[in-house]
Design a protein around this motif. Sequence first.
Motif, short mmCIF file in Angstrom:
data_model
loop_
_atom_site.label_atom_id
_atom_site.label_comp_id
_atom_site.label_asym_id
_atom_site.label_seq_id
_atom_site.Cartn_x
_atom_site.Cartn_y
_atom_site.Cartn_z
N HIS A 1 -92.16 42.52 -51.72
CA HIS A 1 -91.10 41.52 -51.90
C HIS A 1 -90.89 40.80 -50.57
CE1 HIS A 1 -89.82 42.79 -55.95
NE2 HIS A 1 -90.27 43.96 -55.55
N ASP A 2 -90.72 39.50 -50.68
CA ASP A 2 -90.54 38.65 -49.50
C ASP A 2 -89.06 38.67 -49.11
OD1 ASP A 2 -90.50 36.78 -47.50
OD2 ASP A 2 -91.72 35.32 -48.59
N MET A 3 -88.77 39.25 -47.94
CA MET A 3 -87.39 39.44 -47.49
C MET A 3 -86.91 38.32 -46.58
SD MET A 3 -87.07 42.27 -49.09
CE MET A 3 -85.42 42.74 -48.57
N GLN A 4 -87.67 37.24 -46.46
CA GLN A 4 -87.37 36.20 -45.47
C GLN A 4 -85.96 35.63 -45.63
OE1 GLN A 4 -90.21 33.02 -45.29
NE2 GLN A 4 -89.19 32.00 -43.59
N ALA A 5 -85.61 35.20 -46.84
CA ALA A 5 -84.29 34.60 -47.04
C ALA A 5 -83.18 35.60 -46.77
CB ALA A 5 -84.18 34.05 -48.47
N TYR A 6 -83.36 36.82 -47.22
CA TYR A 6 -82.35 37.86 -47.01
C TYR A 6 -82.13 38.11 -45.52
CZ TYR A 6 -80.19 42.51 -47.02
OH TYR A 6 -79.36 43.58 -46.78
N LEU A 7 -83.22 38.22 -44.76
CA LEU A 7 -83.10 38.49 -43.33
C LEU A 7 -82.49 37.31 -42.59
CD1 LEU A 7 -86.52 40.31 -42.78
CD2 LEU A 7 -84.26 41.35 -42.98
N SER A 8 -82.88 36.09 -42.96
CA SER A 8 -82.32 34.90 -42.32
C SER A 8 -80.81 34.80 -42.56
CB SER A 8 -83.01 33.64 -42.84
OG SER A 8 -84.38 33.60 -42.45
N GLU A 9 -80.37 35.12 -43.77
CA GLU A 9 -78.93 35.08 -44.07
C GLU A 9 -78.14 36.04 -43.20
OE1 GLU A 9 -78.65 36.00 -48.18
OE2 GLU A 9 -79.47 34.06 -48.86
N ARG A 10 -78.79 37.10 -42.73
CA ARG A 10 -78.12 38.10 -41.90
C ARG A 10 -78.41 37.93 -40.42
NH1 ARG A 10 -78.26 38.95 -46.70
NH2 ARG A 10 -76.81 40.31 -47.83
N GLY A 11 -78.94 36.77 -40.06
CA GLY A 11 -79.12 36.43 -38.66
C GLY A 11 -80.25 37.15 -37.96
N ILE A 12 -81.21 37.67 -38.73
CA ILE A 12 -82.36 38.35 -38.13
C ILE A 12 -83.46 37.32 -37.94
CG2 ILE A 12 -84.10 40.15 -38.46
CD1 ILE A 12 -82.02 41.68 -40.09
N GLU A 13 -83.72 36.97 -36.68
CA GLU A 13 -84.72 35.97 -36.35
C GLU A 13 -85.69 36.51 -35.30
OE1 GLU A 13 -85.22 33.24 -37.86
OE2 GLU A 13 -83.39 33.20 -39.09
N PRO A 14 -86.97 36.31 -35.49
CA PRO A 14 -87.57 35.77 -36.71
C PRO A 14 -87.37 36.72 -37.88
CG PRO A 14 -89.28 36.67 -35.28
CD PRO A 14 -88.01 36.72 -34.49
N PRO A 15 -87.36 36.20 -39.10
CA PRO A 15 -87.04 37.01 -40.29
C PRO A 15 -88.25 37.84 -40.73
CG PRO A 15 -87.43 34.75 -40.95
CD PRO A 15 -87.52 34.77 -39.44
N LEU A 16 -88.60 38.86 -39.95
CA LEU A 16 -89.76 39.69 -40.21
C LEU A 16 -89.33 41.13 -40.49
CD1 LEU A 16 -91.99 38.37 -37.28
CD2 LEU A 16 -92.07 37.66 -39.68
N THR A 17 -90.15 41.85 -41.20
CA THR A 17 -89.80 43.22 -41.55
C THR A 17 -90.30 44.24 -40.52
OG1 THR A 17 -91.76 43.30 -42.99
CG2 THR A 17 -89.61 42.81 -44.01
N TRP A 18 -90.96 43.76 -39.47
CA TRP A 18 -91.27 44.64 -38.33
C TRP A 18 -90.80 43.96 -37.05
CZ3 TRP A 18 -92.10 49.47 -37.23
CH2 TRP A 18 -92.43 49.79 -35.91
#
Length: 435
Positions: free
Chosen positions: A131-148
């Motif tokens: 699952h692509d978590m990009q939008a979820y991570l961006s909404e929470r201020g995680i930049e870059p929006p990566l899972t590692w």
Amino acid sequence: MTRALHLPITLAHAKGAYTVRLALGSERRSGNFVLDTGSSTLAVLPHVYDPTEDSSHAPTSWAQEVSYGAGRWAGPVLNAQVHFEALPMQDQAHCVQLDAAPFSLVQATAQDLHGADGLFGLAYTGLNKAHDMQAYLSERGIEPPLTWPWPFDREDENLADFETLIEQQPRVAVTPLFTALANAGRVENRFALLLRRPLVHVEDDSADPALLVADPRNQGVLVLGGSARQDGDHAHSLHEGDFDEIQLVDDLYYNVDLIALQVGDAPRIQPPPLSAADQRRGGSDAFLDTGCSFVILENSLYDAVLAAFDAFDPRLRATAERFQQAFAQHQQGIANADVDALDWPDLHVWLRAPGGGETRLSCTHEHYWPRNAMQAGQAYFLLMRQLPRWPAQSILGLPLLAEKYSVFDRSECRDGDCGRVRVAKARGADAAWSN
């Protein structure tokens, strides 16, 4: 294109599954990975791979949460080099490197891999979802929006909550490692396995891993690629006699059409019709699974097999049930001598062949009751009832494929044909077998 890669495999590490050694990343850190035709993900435990030490790695915004019959894990999807190191019979030109291969780095787990460093799923792309978590991570201020680095809770008990979270994000398909290797044109789209036993052979409980690896009864071969009939590329040294063919009927797993079971020369036992719901969930009434140490039978089939044992000799069922009690209480088998004292019939499995015929695979008692299994002097009964919350489906695991050379040919998967599995007797099977 490399004609074929021959890779040594062993039962010594995972004990109830074969592992192959793969090297990861620019540093070529090696690990032992379970060969699993019942899944599609390359899953890597963190003790064998550190992205910060690998100049070849590239993170993504994807995450995976994978559940099996027992256990589950979650982690990010990364891309990095994977190295396949061939047997000594082949020169260095046959040691293949695949760049930017996708895999998951396990960060939260509720599954014990029993000495392995991860899983090498050999099935099709349909099982390898992320699952692509990009939008979820961006909404929470995680930049870059990566899972590692992994931005989620690592606690095991939260995996159910994490599954709920990622199911709300866009679904994407991850290319399985073998599929990526074939798509890159490095090998033909088929692989083969020579397997000896379903559980590790132990003659001395003090034996270290090196001694277990050296035991020929714990050894096998994985052939990646090769010719359609596997008669060339050194494969003639791995099998003897003619091949029998099994039609693959779905590419969810390596799905087959189970026609009947037979205990010795007793009447054949037919499986019940598969419901529409179970057909959608499981693809067919059976599949071939090298990641499974057991032959797991749909409930009514299991009951019928035990009843056939009863008719053959009532002591057979009683001995099997005594093992199940011992295993449930102490995770142990029963004495070899208790099994050897009885006359056990072969189990025959009838499967649909290409063109609508039938192919019979036989499982001898040495393989559904392996001796000196896991511990010296102990035997394990490897027929098992259908898993809870599982479709009414049989899982045909290692006992059925023991002392066989099995070619999983996916090269003709088109127009509704999902390919076929060709099975021959493993060369040296008679000489190799010993308790």
